[in-house]
Design an enzyme around this catalytic site. Structure first.
Site, PDB file in Angstrom:
ATOM      1  N   GLU A 172     102.273  74.956 117.208  1.00 31.37           N
ATOM      2  CA  GLU A 172     102.303  76.334 116.736  1.00 31.37           C
ATOM      3  C   GLU A 172     100.917  76.982 116.783  1.00 31.37           C
ATOM      4  O   GLU A 172     100.624  77.888 116.016  1.00 31.37           O
ATOM      5  CB  GLU A 172     102.868  76.378 115.305  1.00 31.37           C
ATOM      6  N   GLY A 195     112.518  76.036 109.787  1.00 32.85           N
ATOM      7  CA  GLY A 195     112.477  76.430 111.186  1.00 32.85           C
ATOM      8  C   GLY A 195     113.373  77.622 111.432  1.00 32.85           C
ATOM      9  O   GLY A 195     114.529  77.641 110.990  1.00 32.85           O
TER      10      GLY A 195
END
Length: 181
Positions: free
Chosen positions: A87, A9
């Site tokens: 996402e 991340g």
């Protein structure tokens, strides 16, 4: 899936992980950089007023620091399914080698919005990026909040990222000026 999976991340996943993990570590991707070059029309902006969120770009000689999360094997399928939805705005899964300051590298995944996706905005000046961010809000909150949360998370990790710091600084100046008596 029978194996655990490392997820790297570098944006909101750092401070708003949103999935189960067994371990988290400071990590980096070599020859990559984080940039506010991706439009957000689904989280931090709208179709009429897109926000800007980070993506990864190739940048020889730089390291993109973030967090790596080890997802247990029992949670991998659900985690990937949820991240694929989270996402969705132009990001794709990318297999990467995740490096750690004090441990051997591992294979894992990250989500990257490549230049060919329809929401890719590409480079702009820090002033232009900050201006667009300042006026954007979406279902997940204000675009300013995204920048400030990312800057704080990186600061807490003791990671310097001039691009993020510049934009956060411009937004703070703007907010301070607007809130001045």
């Amino acid at each position: 899936m029978n194996e655990s999976l490392w997820i790297f991340g570098y944006g909101s996943i750092i401070w708003k992980t949103g999935f189960d993990y067994d371990e988290s570590r400071l990590a980096y991707l070599p020859d990559r950089a984080r940039r506010f070059w991706q439009a957000s029309t689904d989280h931090r902006g709208t179709i009429a007023s897109p926000g800007r969120v980070v993506t990864l770009i190739d940048q020889p000689g730089e390291n993109c620091w973030g967090m790596a999360f080890k997802v247990p094997s029992a949670s991998v399928e659900l985690t990937l399914s949820n991240l694929d939805v989270r996402e969705v705005g132009g990001y794709e899964r990318e297999s990467v080698t995740i490096h750690f300051p004090d441990k051997d590298p591992v294979r894992g995944l990250t989500y990257t919005a490549h230049p060919a996706n329809p929401n890719y905005l590409g480079p702009a000046s820090a002033v232009d990026i900050a201006s667009q961010i300042a006026s954007s809000e979406g279902p997940s909150g204000s675009n300013n909040e995204y920048v400030f949360e990312l800057a704080l998370a990186l600061d807490n990790l003791q990671v310097e990222d001039p691009h993020i710091q510049d934009i956060a600084g411009l937004l703070k100046e703007r907010t301070d000026t607007e809130n001045a008596p």
